[in-house]
Write a protein that holds these residues in place. Structure first.
Motif, mmCIF file in Angstrom:
data_model
loop_
_atom_site.group_PDB
_atom_site.id
_atom_site.type_symbol
_atom_site.label_atom_id
_atom_site.label_comp_id
_atom_site.label_asym_id
_atom_site.label_seq_id
_atom_site.Cartn_x
_atom_site.Cartn_y
_atom_site.Cartn_z
ATOM 1 N N ARG A 80 0.829 -1.203 0.000
ATOM 2 C CA ARG A 80 0.000 0.000 0.000
ATOM 3 C C ARG A 80 0.864 1.254 0.000
ATOM 4 O O ARG A 80 0.564 2.230 -0.707
ATOM 5 C CB ARG A 80 -0.928 -0.018 1.224
ATOM 6 N N GLU B 283 0.627 4.096 -2.871
ATOM 7 C CA GLU B 283 0.148 5.436 -2.513
ATOM 8 C C GLU B 283 1.225 6.494 -2.721
ATOM 9 O O GLU B 283 0.923 7.629 -3.095
ATOM 10 C CB GLU B 283 -0.355 5.422 -1.069
ATOM 11 N N ARG C 251 1.152 9.771 -5.277
ATOM 12 C CA ARG C 251 1.527 11.108 -4.839
ATOM 13 C C ARG C 251 2.778 11.619 -5.555
ATOM 14 O O ARG C 251 3.337 12.643 -5.174
ATOM 15 C CB ARG C 251 1.732 11.123 -3.323
ATOM 16 N N THR D 263 1.062 9.183 3.590
ATOM 17 C CA THR D 263 0.893 7.755 3.319
ATOM 18 C C THR D 263 0.989 6.926 4.599
ATOM 19 O O THR D 263 0.184 6.018 4.826
ATOM 20 C CB THR D 263 1.962 7.281 2.314
#
Length: 377
Positions: free
Chosen positions: A304, A308, A312, A372
């Motif tokens: 994850r 993420e 970004r 994050t």
């Protein structure tokens, strides 16, 4: 997208390459190769340094120098690049994987002695992230059992262990100058020999098994095929590029260390909050800031985090898939004991962008990672 890696140029690479062109010597062992050899020997204390076209080639030369026979065993970590094992498998040897330490991710010296059998010929250590293995203990084990120590120091140029440069504590060492490393030539590497007994033969192996170098030094009146070998030399353009890099090796290392320290300071509160674990550098080790990695709680969190961060605008990456779990590893190698740390730590590790020039992007990287990590709670 802020990339994970971006090769650094000093600005003198093209000038050196133009000089090599003007010299009219573009094959190996010209002026720039000799300059690189001299710098490496002076910087590391190696009795002999020989440029190769890759760190893989340097490891393959090391395997040749050991005169390995089919069935011989070489102890090494599973958490490493495939070349560490492949170099020895090519000679018919069997890699014996031993678990890594939880703190440094280096070969666990406490588990090595139990893995030694009558077939063991060598221990191949890997200095992960440019942080030294516990070399005094490993060298003592090797001496008591009559083994050779090979250092896979691909990531470790300019790093030391108790003041000694990595790559020259064991009998043989291999460096990398791949564009992902600190000091680069695009592709490239070097074999370091701690003493002359390996250095003289290494020169022959590197020159297709001939005594060509001795001929050019006037030591023999003609050169001929005297041993096994291959063509391990890089071209002079590669060596010219490398010379521009090693001229600024100290400055490059200092700048990378400054970036590493900024990551380390940023990550401290996240570590205290239990969101990650920062890298560990033992007090006896002086590292070179090859990478900044973090250990996240589990594989799901890491997956994850990488996704993420990419969303970004920041590229972060994991690292090795353990060799014992690879198809070729299952066919050609064996494991000694459980590799619990290797399995679990490899699933948790994520590497952050670290290259000269990333400094201006660090606030953006930190902000993205803060968001994050918060989202990962």
């Amino acid at each position: 997208m802020i990339p994970f890696n971006k090769p650094f140029m000093t600005g003198r690479e093209l000038w050196h390459i133009a000089q090599a062109h003007a010299n009219g010597h573009l094959s190996g062992d010209g002026q720039f190769t000799k300059r690189s050899h001299a710098w490496l020997e002076q910087r590391t204390g190696a009795q002999r340094a020989l440029l190769t076209h890759s760190c893989t080639a340097a490891l393959e030369m090391a395997a040749l120098l050991l005169d390995l026979q089919p069935g011989d065993e070489v102890i090494m970590p599973s958490y490493t690049f495939v070349s560490t094992a492949n170099a020895f498998v090519l000679r018919g040897a069997v890699p014996v994987f031993v678990d890594v330490r939880e703190d440094t991710l280096n070969l666990d010296e406490r588990l090595v002695e139990a893995a030694i059998t009558p077939r063991t010929r060598a221990i191949c250590v890997v200095h992960y992230a440019g942080v030294a293995c516990e070399m005094d203990t490993l060298m003592d084990i090797a001496a008591r059992h009559g083994l050779v120590v090979v250092e896979d120091a691909a990531q470790a140029i300019m790093s030391t262990y108790r003041g000694r440069p990595l790559g020259t504590i064991g009998e043989l060492g291999a460096l990398s100058f791949h564009e992902t490393k600190n000091i680069i030539s695009g592709e490239g590497g070097a074999l370091l020999c701690r003493d002359a007994r390996f250095g003289e033969r290494a020169e022959i192996l590197r020159e297709k098994g001939t005594n060509r170098s001795r001929f050019f030094r006037g030591q023999v009146d003609k050169y001929t095929w005297v041993d096994v070998g291959s063509s391990f030399l890089p071209g002079e353009i590669t060596a010219a590029f490398l010379c521009a890099q090693i001229e600024e090796a100290e400055q490059i290392t200092a700048r990378r260390l400054a970036i590493w320290e900024r990551y380390h300071q940023w990550a401290e509160p996240h570590e205290k909050a239990g969101r990650l674990r920062r890298p560990v550098v033992p007090t006896d080790c002086e590292h070179n800031a090859h990478m900044y990695y973090m250990l996240l709680p589990d594989l799901e969190t890491r997956t994850r985090f990488i996704a993420e961060m990419k969303a970004r605008g920041v590229q972060t990456v994991f690292h090795y898939i353990p060799l014992h779990s690879a198809p070729a590893g299952r066919q050609t190698a064996r494991s000694h004991g459980e590799l619990r740390n290797t399995d679990t730590l490899s699933e948790r590790l994520v590497r952050m962008p670290l290259w000269i020039g990333v400094e201006e992007h660090l606030p953006e990287i930190f902000a993205a990672a803060d968001q994050t990590l918060g989202a990962s709670e």
